[in-house]
Design a protein around this motif. Sequence first.
Motif, short mmCIF file in Angstrom:
data_model
loop_
_atom_site.label_atom_id
_atom_site.label_comp_id
_atom_site.label_asym_id
_atom_site.label_seq_id
_atom_site.Cartn_x
_atom_site.Cartn_y
_atom_site.Cartn_z
N ARG A 83 0.80 -1.22 0.00
CA ARG A 83 0.00 0.00 0.00
C ARG A 83 0.83 1.27 0.00
NH1 ARG A 83 -5.62 -0.89 2.88
NH2 ARG A 83 -6.02 -2.98 2.05
N CYS A 84 2.13 1.11 -0.03
CA CYS A 84 2.92 2.33 0.03
C CYS A 84 4.22 2.26 -0.77
CB CYS A 84 3.19 2.67 1.49
SG CYS A 84 4.04 4.24 1.69
N ILE A 85 5.12 1.35 -0.39
CA ILE A 85 6.42 1.30 -1.08
C ILE A 85 6.22 1.13 -2.58
CG2 ILE A 85 8.49 -0.10 -1.40
CD1 ILE A 85 8.60 -0.59 1.54
N ARG A 86 5.33 0.21 -2.91
CA ARG A 86 5.01 -0.05 -4.31
C ARG A 86 4.70 1.25 -5.06
NH1 ARG A 86 0.19 -2.61 -6.86
NH2 ARG A 86 -1.00 -2.17 -4.99
N TYR A 87 3.89 2.08 -4.50
CA TYR A 87 3.51 3.33 -5.16
C TYR A 87 4.66 4.34 -5.15
CZ TYR A 87 -1.14 1.32 -4.94
OH TYR A 87 -2.22 0.48 -5.09
N MET A 88 5.48 4.29 -4.10
CA MET A 88 6.63 5.19 -4.09
C MET A 88 7.60 4.82 -5.21
SD MET A 88 7.46 6.17 -0.11
CE MET A 88 7.79 4.52 0.51
#
Lengths: 405, 405, 405, 405
Positions: free
Chosen positions: A72-77
Amino acid sequence: MKDKVVLAYSGGLDTSFCVKYLTEEKQLDVYSALANTGGFSENELKDIESKAYELGVTEHTALDVTNRYYQRCIRYMIYGNVLKNNTYPLSVSSERIFQALAIVEYARKIGAKYIAHGSTGAGNDQIRFDLTFQVLAPEIKVIAPIRNLQLSREQEIDFLKKRGINRDWTKMEYSINKGLWGTSVGGKETLTSNQTLPDEAYPSQLQKEGEETLTINFEKGEITKVNGEAFTDKIEAIKTIEGLAASYAVGRDMHVGDTIVGIKGRVGFEAAAPLVIIKAHHVLEKHTLTKWQMHWKEQLGNWYGMFLHESQYLEPSMRDIEKFLESTQRNVTGKVIIKLKPYRFEVVGIESDHDLMSSVFGEYGEMNKAWTASDVEGFTTMLATPMKIYNAVNKGELNLEDAED
Amino acid sequence: MKDKVVLAYSGGLDTSFCVKYLTEEKQLDVYSALANTGGFSENELKDIESKAYELGVTEHTALDVTNRYYQRCIRYMIYGNVLKNNTYPLSVSSERIFQALAIVEYARKIGAKYIAHGSTGAGNDQIRFDLTFQVLAPEIKVIAPIRNLQLSREQEIDFLKKRGINRDWTKMEYSINKGLWGTSVGGKETLTSNQTLPDEAYPSQLQKEGEETLTINFEKGEITKVNGEAFTDKIEAIKTIEGLAASYAVGRDMHVGDTIVGIKGRVGFEAAAPLVIIKAHHVLEKHTLTKWQMHWKEQLGNWYGMFLHESQYLEPSMRDIEKFLESTQRNVTGKVIIKLKPYRFEVVGIESDHDLMSSVFGEYGEMNKAWTASDVEGFTTMLATPMKIYNAVNKGELNLEDAED
Amino acid sequence: MKDKVVLAYSGGLDTSFCVKYLTEEKQLDVYSALANTGGFSENELKDIESKAYELGVTEHTALDVTNRYYQRCIRYMIYGNVLKNNTYPLSVSSERIFQALAIVEYARKIGAKYIAHGSTGAGNDQIRFDLTFQVLAPEIKVIAPIRNLQLSREQEIDFLKKRGINRDWTKMEYSINKGLWGTSVGGKETLTSNQTLPDEAYPSQLQKEGEETLTINFEKGEITKVNGEAFTDKIEAIKTIEGLAASYAVGRDMHVGDTIVGIKGRVGFEAAAPLVIIKAHHVLEKHTLTKWQMHWKEQLGNWYGMFLHESQYLEPSMRDIEKFLESTQRNVTGKVIIKLKPYRFEVVGIESDHDLMSSVFGEYGEMNKAWTASDVEGFTTMLATPMKIYNAVNKGELNLEDAED
Amino acid sequence: MKDKVVLAYSGGLDTSFCVKYLTEEKQLDVYSALANTGGFSENELKDIESKAYELGVTEHTALDVTNRYYQRCIRYMIYGNVLKNNTYPLSVSSERIFQALAIVEYARKIGAKYIAHGSTGAGNDQIRFDLTFQVLAPEIKVIAPIRNLQLSREQEIDFLKKRGINRDWTKMEYSINKGLWGTSVGGKETLTSNQTLPDEAYPSQLQKEGEETLTINFEKGEITKVNGEAFTDKIEAIKTIEGLAASYAVGRDMHVGDTIVGIKGRVGFEAAAPLVIIKAHHVLEKHTLTKWQMHWKEQLGNWYGMFLHESQYLEPSMRDIEKFLESTQRNVTGKVIIKLKPYRFEVVGIESDHDLMSSVFGEYGEMNKAWTASDVEGFTTMLATPMKIYNAVNKGELNLEDAED
């Protein structure tokens, strides 16, 4: 029966103080919870747990949100090539949000009346905690003893000593926050504007000489292989890259930027894997995405990073931006070749079936197969039209020679 | 009397061919003009001139637009921290525009009927020339012999030989374009996606070991001192920085991006001074500008770079963006300390009377003097309100636990 | 056997000429195709077909792309509240793209060697056709007889007469393009800058007096009910709204903007349903979306409209923007109440379970339940900090009295 | 000697209460100040003054900031076509800022220890006052008695009665805020989502029938003539337009949007002159500015409006945006013809020497003089290249027929 308080617990001085303060001064049942976003080893987790019980918590829990943090986060970063101010991979700030989310979820589950955290009143973390707690559980009251009592370290140590807790609370020269997506290093030089951290201040030290090739395969923007070895567990892939790259001491820098509390902050960081991954991913995108995909990704990716940093992760527009970013990754598939060298790395190049620099229509600057001289003439004639009209209507405004230099 | 043609002349094979072709095949009086944007020495200029006359031009002129190039372009690229795709300081592309401007101005002055250039049909430069010429002098016809005749090098050499011109036209392994704001290096590896240029391909080689401190003073965004020495001539300041930094072989990288002709292009470059200056300037801005100044500067600076690259320098909105950028520089004054090391450099820090990280109100993360615990609570309460309402109205949509991971 | 050409056929003078020209002068088998995006009745379709055969086409086909046009375009224009230059719902431009898509698809299916269209060289449509054809079928050659022969109407009529085609080609006073998403009206006044179209120039005339209430229900951004009646067929819903609103002569305006060919264009339009739907949808969004969702929707929606207009519908970033827009619609559900009056309408209000103006936390300006006076003080103290520091560091720069007025 | 407090005084119940409260309960010398931004007549000003002295102020001052408000704010709102959420000309919000600026300047001049205002805790105005005061005079303490004591109207009236002040405080059915740039109307229907204000709720009523032509001349974006009559005083020009347009009851609408305090707010407004001026100015820009000037003006103008609304007028980036906006106006010179009709108006057209729809190069859609058929073919070939490559590399991803509909 006493009321329950969930304490975001790390085992450090501040949260240790909180346990004693909440149990003895506030007469609460303390449920200590460690939200693990990938920065702890098994041993560290056990040590933290036993220390918590020793201080008198009713129950201690380790909440593993590493996978959620990635999904939910690193992937999008990574999709967004998020580097705040072109520099900082949001090493600590993004983790705090996911720790806060885990804590509030746990507090709601066990029906806690309070949530406590050990942040001081000086930094960003207090906002990240308070805000996340308030949005998701407005019915739970937040307690921040260190902030509200404005205690000094000495007062905290003294308070603990009086209650029989005698640990070694020696302050480190630098305040270090280790996480999956990088480690921040604050103190001394970072409090000035004109000095930088010495090499020794960084937890990882240079261990290798010469150079080494590293390859990372991406599939739709996500890492699938490191040096040819397949990874289904993305966390493991990141840790593997970190292991390889950190030994070259790459990914160090200083971040200067605006904090949520409104003043400028400066912090050093080392983030070998994040930097290598983001730069590699970015180069792969330069080959596989169109100009306008890159253009909008930059706008939305940077905004995503800013909002993540500023504790606005839950803002509904973030979900919309994630959909955008995910959509852009449909062809971001290929291998990136990186060369690691002491203190620096370079992206050598990429190999991809989706490489738009494909020679189907000719290479740039070489004999072209896609257009003729006459096509270019038509193109420039049409492109020139609006400015030609503007200059004719506005009496030569565009002619530089008429103006002073 | 023959018609006049102004030829943008560089002394290379293509423009040498053009002289002969235009004089003998087209029966035109050729006025060769070299638009100098700072990349030529006195000797080089003389050599080019004598070669021009040798080929039979009616008149040769060197147009010095270095100062204009700085005042009307480089300055804004520094203000805007312009690095295309986060990498490339627009080393060659921005110069071409100013060369084209000088040529068209000269052609209008001498009443030329034609302007000629030696660009092929494969790259960006033809667009930069054609477009600029058309906008400012729609009455002058453009001739691009190499592009329109689609000649190979061998055919050009042969054509010249037959007319008594026997020079050494040996093709260099790499095509190198040297300018004030950086040198581009194309060929071999840059035509692939998975290889990078070898060290030897770059014109400047590493000449120093160890490390060296460099300081640059800026005043309202412009360089005023280098290592403490004052410069009123900004071109000299840039050349001084280039001299110091290039000996550490810094500022090398590969640019991959979209060309104006619509395909992806890849090019190596070395641009020691531009990279050092922009990074230094950027750090100074992180200390002296507000969050929202940085935010909008990034949008407008990147757009400025894109339009400059794509031959849209004359578009009226560019003048508006320049006003914006200039306005942002009013407090960008201070000294930046840089450390040069082989193949890399780091910005150590800055000293500025306009440093917003000033400790008037306390340092970040330390005891704060500007607010109380209660202020932070009020702040987060207010910040949380919109999301709290959203979550209440939309039945817990923001609660992560309710969704699948 | 002759080669096949697919002709984008409308039954007008230009495409009638094309049939004869392509069959007789070019010796091609003409496959006429009418791409219907919702602007034709059954009778009109039959009439067009019989005229095509009369002119000598080998085969005529009506390609119904109404549903695709809605699913892949109108839907997103509603989500994005797309009004070019704040005015124009892209009535004709968006349809042309879907007509071009249908034509090229059909041409590939039947193995045509050529595609022909009847556009002149003066407008946007030629770009929309050529570009779409080239991108999707680079192997098929495009023929644009009217443009390339630069024929006048008289020459075309004469050419047809000589081949036995004697129809009434009387030119209308205004050039009218009717479609599902609005009708454009060009000619006379639109060719000036200082006159507007008279009422009579518009196809729909005012038919009602007084006022009438109209309600539209949206579900996740799509129309589900009109005046309480459920519609699964969105095309029917749009036509129903058009029927009601057009009788009040609403949705008329003049669009002035940049054409793809680079000059300014001015056109009148009437688009009762599009204007009512977009304004209604927009108000519903003001109640159900957050500030930052609205902010980014505006950026991306306007860009989407610009690219759609400029024939960049196939650009891959458009698919990414669609994902973003779709995501934003998850709570855009509710009823909008509109009042229709002669020549104008107003949105009365909305009813929605997702209304963020819900009184859960109090109404704006009334007694607040979500915060205290002290919270506001904390909020403003924190908000003021960056500017307070800036003003202190920059010696009162923000104080207006020190500057001249 | 008592301490001085400057009170932002309007003569209404809240600020009347404040006078008594501050003098009698707080024992302060009250300096009442009315910051006039153009919404008051001479008589109103006198009446307010005498009431102030009657209540016991030490000194009353009327601060006329109308001209500053125009020079530093309205002008830029016109340049930027600022309509919040595409609707609202920031009628009240922008004035509050300039009132706050005048008050804080006056307080610093007379050496006041406190500043007081009568805002409640429910709305935006308290933030506008507090924030502006804090930024420019952090040394002066702010007092907001109504907010902090949470008093009801009845309590205030009662408090005043006990101190001998018996005025008619009858609450109006609607809360009306009249200013130079429009009047806001709140209450009853505006507190719902599904009702709109009745005609009678608006202060100005329809007074004319039929239609009337109005012309406005702009020079570099500023109004110079109204109906042919020259105005050097821009305030007078605005008031003249208001007089003409308000009699047709135009410029009424409802604004729904995000407040600074974080909840959605809804308010009615009538702003005849602002709407007519902005729409007229916008159309003139559509004729005189280039596509990209319009594009960036929209981004920066909307942001400027948002920040102005949200009390961020003093943010340094606002000054940078103003420079941008001002630069764009260099050719926004010409006459705009408007037709006023009951409840609506239309912009008929414009006349300008800078009209880019000039026929120098031909009218849109008519025979073109600026390019040939072959130019368009070249143009589309080049424009198509990136998508052609994308589709070839990505195996027909752009072909719609291969996807489900």
